[in-house]
Scaffold this motif. Structure first.
Motif, PDB file in Angstrom:
ATOM      1  N   ALA A  80       6.432  72.952 103.820  1.00 60.41           N
ATOM      2  CA  ALA A  80       8.190  73.637 103.716  1.00 60.41           C
ATOM      3  C   ALA A  80       8.025  74.532 103.089  1.00 60.41           C
ATOM      4  O   ALA A  80       7.175  75.770 103.830  1.00 60.41           O
ATOM      5  N   THR A  81       9.817  75.760 103.864  1.00 58.27           N
ATOM      6  CA  THR A  81       9.819  76.618 104.200  1.00 58.27           C
ATOM      7  C   THR A  81       9.004  77.799 102.388  1.00 58.27           C
ATOM      8  O   THR A  81       9.003  77.690 100.907  1.00 58.27           O
ATOM      9  N   ALA A  82       8.453  78.388 102.965  1.00 59.16           N
ATOM     10  CA  ALA A  82       8.057  79.747 102.513  1.00 59.16           C
ATOM     11  C   ALA A  82       6.392  79.022 101.743  1.00 59.16           C
ATOM     12  O   ALA A  82       6.045  79.803 100.800  1.00 59.16           O
ATOM     13  N   VAL A  83       6.159  77.931 102.349  1.00 57.15           N
ATOM     14  CA  VAL A  83       4.536  77.991 102.171  1.00 57.15           C
ATOM     15  C   VAL A  83       4.001  78.136 102.860  1.00 57.15           C
ATOM     16  O   VAL A  83       3.997  77.109 104.194  1.00 57.15           O
ATOM     17  N   TRP A  84       2.949  78.595 103.476  1.00 57.15           N
ATOM     18  CA  TRP A  84       1.961  79.122 104.015  1.00 57.15           C
ATOM     19  C   TRP A  84       0.541  78.738 104.295  1.00 57.15           C
ATOM     20  O   TRP A  84       0.023  78.489 102.826  1.00 57.15           O
ATOM     21  N   HIS A  85      -0.503  78.559 105.289  1.00 55.87           N
ATOM     22  CA  HIS A  85      -1.472  78.046 105.162  1.00 55.87           C
ATOM     23  C   HIS A  85      -1.978  79.319 106.265  1.00 55.87           C
ATOM     24  O   HIS A  85      -1.558  79.906 107.364  1.00 55.87           O
ATOM     25  N   PHE A 112       3.450  87.483  97.676  1.00 58.37           N
ATOM     26  CA  PHE A 112       3.153  86.086  98.077  1.00 58.37           C
ATOM     27  C   PHE A 112       2.293  85.235  96.285  1.00 58.37           C
ATOM     28  O   PHE A 112       3.186  86.657  95.114  1.00 58.37           O
ATOM     29  N   THR A 113       3.024  84.402  96.182  1.00 56.71           N
ATOM     30  CA  THR A 113       3.430  84.161  94.804  1.00 56.71           C
ATOM     31  C   THR A 113       1.765  83.053  94.737  1.00 56.71           C
ATOM     32  O   THR A 113       1.585  82.766  94.876  1.00 56.71           O
ATOM     33  N   ASN A 114       1.850  82.978  93.071  1.00 58.28           N
ATOM     34  CA  ASN A 114       0.410  81.975  92.708  1.00 58.28           C
ATOM     35  C   ASN A 114       1.354  80.094  92.600  1.00 58.28           C
ATOM     36  O   ASN A 114       0.558  79.310  92.220  1.00 58.28           O
ATOM     37  N   SER A 117       6.710  76.377  93.467  1.00 57.05           N
ATOM     38  CA  SER A 117       7.611  76.033  92.743  1.00 57.05           C
ATOM     39  C   SER A 117       8.425  77.594  92.995  1.00 57.05           C
ATOM     40  O   SER A 117       9.559  77.175  93.411  1.00 57.05           O
ATOM     41  N   TYR A 118       7.877  78.674  93.030  1.00 61.07           N
ATOM     42  CA  TYR A 118       8.982  80.198  93.212  1.00 61.07           C
ATOM     43  C   TYR A 118       8.032  80.021  94.806  1.00 61.07           C
ATOM     44  O   TYR A 118       9.749  81.144  95.186  1.00 61.07           O
ATOM     45  N   ALA A 119       8.607  79.280  95.518  1.00 58.72           N
ATOM     46  CA  ALA A 119       8.778  80.211  97.080  1.00 58.72           C
ATOM     47  C   ALA A 119       9.400  79.663  97.448  1.00 58.72           C
ATOM     48  O   ALA A 119      10.695  78.664  96.693  1.00 58.72           O
ATOM     49  N   ALA A 120      10.355  80.777  97.842  1.00 57.32           N
ATOM     50  CA  ALA A 120      11.471  80.619  98.565  1.00 57.32           C
ATOM     51  C   ALA A 120      12.033  81.746  99.245  1.00 57.32           C
ATOM     52  O   ALA A 120      10.803  82.554 100.125  1.00 57.32           O
TER      53      ALA A 120
END
Length: 123
Positions: A80-85, A112-114, A117-120
């Motif tokens: 998803a958008t702004a979800v990185w490995h 970076f967030t923990n 659902s805050y990834a945006a």
């Protein structure tokens, strides 16, 4: 007579040479930072800055970040958008980003967030 014909034939490529024209302007589509997801390699070596698609600044404040990113531990779930490995090998990365220490040189800022659902993305 054969000498004259061979002379004119040798000059033919120079006489029929195409005239130089003005270069055709190429429009480049704007880069969309919201399409960065999946496996990401963060390049920190300045020698390889030109191999990166974007230059990013890792900020501490979420309010000033262009993208709030969630670090996913499994590559398969970084979809998803702004979800990185974050990967350790450049060869396994979908995107290579150069990390700079100067915010002014960055294309965008990442925080970076923990919480997933805050990834945006805020372009």
């Amino acid at each position: 007579m054969i000498l004259i014909i061979s002379f004119w034939l040798s000059l033919l490529p120079y006489l029929a040479a195409p005239q130089p024209t003005a270069p055709i302007p190429v429009t480049v589509a704007s880069k969309d930072i919201c399409r960065i997801y999946g496996s990401v390699y963060l390049e920190r070596d300045p020698k390889y800055k030109n191999t990166a698609a974007y230059t990013v600044y890792l900020g501490e404040e979420e309010a000033f970040a262009s993208m709030v990113v969630y670090r996913e531990s499994n590559k398969l779930f970084a979809d998803a958008t702004a979800v990185w490995h974050i990967t350790n090998k450049k060869a396994f990365a979908d995107h290579v980003l150069y990390v700079t220490d100067n915010r002014n040189f960055a294309d965008f800022t990442v925080h970076f967030t923990n919480v997933r659902s805050y990834a945006a993305c805020r372009p």
